[in-house]
Design a protein around this motif. Structure first.
Motif, mmCIF file in Angstrom:
data_model
loop_
_atom_site.group_PDB
_atom_site.id
_atom_site.type_symbol
_atom_site.label_atom_id
_atom_site.label_comp_id
_atom_site.label_asym_id
_atom_site.label_seq_id
_atom_site.Cartn_x
_atom_site.Cartn_y
_atom_site.Cartn_z
ATOM 1 N N SER A 2 0.782 -1.183 0.591
ATOM 2 C CA SER A 2 0.170 -0.409 0.157
ATOM 3 C C SER A 2 1.207 1.178 -0.090
ATOM 4 C CB SER A 2 -1.327 -0.069 1.088
ATOM 5 O OG SER A 2 -0.186 0.063 2.755
ATOM 6 N N ASP A 3 0.132 2.356 -0.536
ATOM 7 C CA ASP A 3 1.054 3.126 -0.316
ATOM 8 C C ASP A 3 0.336 4.390 0.413
ATOM 9 O OD1 ASP A 3 2.591 6.110 -1.516
ATOM 10 O OD2 ASP A 3 1.263 5.985 -3.101
ATOM 11 N N ARG A 5 0.690 6.973 2.855
ATOM 12 C CA ARG A 5 1.364 9.005 3.544
ATOM 13 C C ARG A 5 0.875 9.535 4.907
ATOM 14 N NH1 ARG A 5 4.776 9.347 -0.300
ATOM 15 N NH2 ARG A 5 4.727 8.427 -2.986
ATOM 16 N N ALA A 56 5.968 9.189 3.477
ATOM 17 C CA ALA A 56 5.754 8.355 2.765
ATOM 18 C C ALA A 56 6.343 7.405 3.967
ATOM 19 C CB ALA A 56 7.377 8.244 2.176
ATOM 20 N N GLU A 58 6.073 3.250 3.600
ATOM 21 C CA GLU A 58 4.826 2.138 2.716
ATOM 22 C C GLU A 58 5.490 1.189 3.828
ATOM 23 O OE1 GLU A 58 7.384 5.145 1.807
ATOM 24 O OE2 GLU A 58 6.138 5.528 -0.081
#
Length: 81
Positions: A2-3, A5, A56, A58
């Motif tokens: 998943s991304d 942030r 970020a 990740e």
């Protein structure tokens, strides 16, 4: 993968730079947070312009509760889009 942030919203660039530095120190980040000017805030010199500190995550190693506590210290708030 998943991304993920985390975004902290600050009232000006100086505050955003201070937060980015403090984030790096507190959480021993591998990658520096990104500073972005909120494009929806209007003109560059608008009084209501906001700066975004984008972190970020990740691998999802950062504890969201710790980030919330950190954000509260800076009168910012965290979002996960």
């Amino acid at each position: 993968m998943s991304d993920v942030r985390h975004v902290l919203v600050l009232p000006d660039r100086d505050a955003a730079e201070a937060v980015a530095e403090a984030l790096g120190e507190r959480f021993a980040l591998d990658e520096e947070p990104r500073l972005l000017r909120d494009a929806l805030a209007g003109e560059d010199d608008a009084e209501d312009a906001q700066w975004l500190v984008v972190l970020a995550d990740e691998e999802q190693w950062l504890d969201p509760r710790e980030l919330d506590e950190f954000a509260a210290e800076w009168d910012g708030w965290r979002e996960e889009p």
